[in-house]
Design an enzyme around this catalytic site. Structure first.
Site, mmCIF file in Angstrom:
data_model
loop_
_atom_site.group_PDB
_atom_site.id
_atom_site.type_symbol
_atom_site.label_atom_id
_atom_site.label_comp_id
_atom_site.label_asym_id
_atom_site.label_seq_id
_atom_site.Cartn_x
_atom_site.Cartn_y
_atom_site.Cartn_z
ATOM 1 C CG ASN A 62 -2.115 1.005 1.048
ATOM 2 O OD1 ASN A 62 -2.596 1.525 2.052
ATOM 3 N ND2 ASN A 62 -2.572 1.294 -0.138
ATOM 4 C CB CYS A 94 4.119 1.295 -5.267
ATOM 5 S SG CYS A 94 5.777 1.497 -4.586
ATOM 6 N NE ARG A 95 1.945 -3.117 -7.281
ATOM 7 C CZ ARG A 95 1.929 -4.438 -7.208
ATOM 8 N NH1 ARG A 95 1.704 -5.154 -8.297
ATOM 9 N NH2 ARG A 95 2.125 -5.050 -6.058
ATOM 10 C CG ASP A 102 5.718 -3.864 -6.448
ATOM 11 O OD1 ASP A 102 5.924 -2.624 -6.446
ATOM 12 O OD2 ASP A 102 5.724 -4.546 -5.403
#
Length: 152
Positions: free
Chosen positions: A11, A13-14, A125
């Protein structure tokens, strides 16, 4: 009101990027009263932290502000959200294994299934990659979220 949760590993980056992009698109469409957005991570390593500085920088260049504080996915999220979008196959496997019922499991979808302009089975990622990897992940997220909004 539709309630959407984006999930990635930590929780940072993407999923916070998807949260930020979708929030931006929903505000532009003046649909804030129709759609609730949040994000969470599978792991607890980054709870309370802002998104990765590289993702914040990438988003800022495109006019986004990614300021979501990381939190960990809880099984109670199945009850709170209508749709749970995961970023990759491992996220899907872990979250669906946490499902308490078939109805819970059916809420879990791959965000990459919403892609229209790009072809990718997952949102990869970028954490261990270069800035180009962050740009690419955000390209995919923007594509998927714009089409997701059309579907809601």
């Amino acid at each position: 009101m539709k309630k959407i949760l984006f999930i990635c590993l930590g929780n940072i980056c993407r999923s916070p990027a998807a949260d930020g992009v979708m929030t931006h698109l929903v505000k532009e469409a003046k649909r804030e009263k129709d759609i609730l957005i949040d994000s969470a991570g599978i792991g607890d390593w980054h709870i309370g932290q802002l998104p990765d500085a590289r993702m914040r920088q990438t988003g800022m260049k495109r006019g986004y502000q990614f300021d979501h504080k990381a939190r960990q996915f809880q099984t109670s999220d199945f009850s709170r959200f209508d749709h749970i979008y995961v970023m990759d196959n491992e996220n899907y496997r872990i979250i669906t294994q946490m499902a308490r019922t078939d109805a819970d499991k059916n809420k879990v979808e791959m965000l990459a299934d919403c892609l229209r302009e790009h072809q990718s089975a997952t949102i990869p990622d970028p954490y261990y990659g270069t800035m180009d990897d962050f740009d690419y992940a955000l390209d995919l997220i923007e594509d998927a979220c714009s089409h997701l909004l059309e579907e809601l």
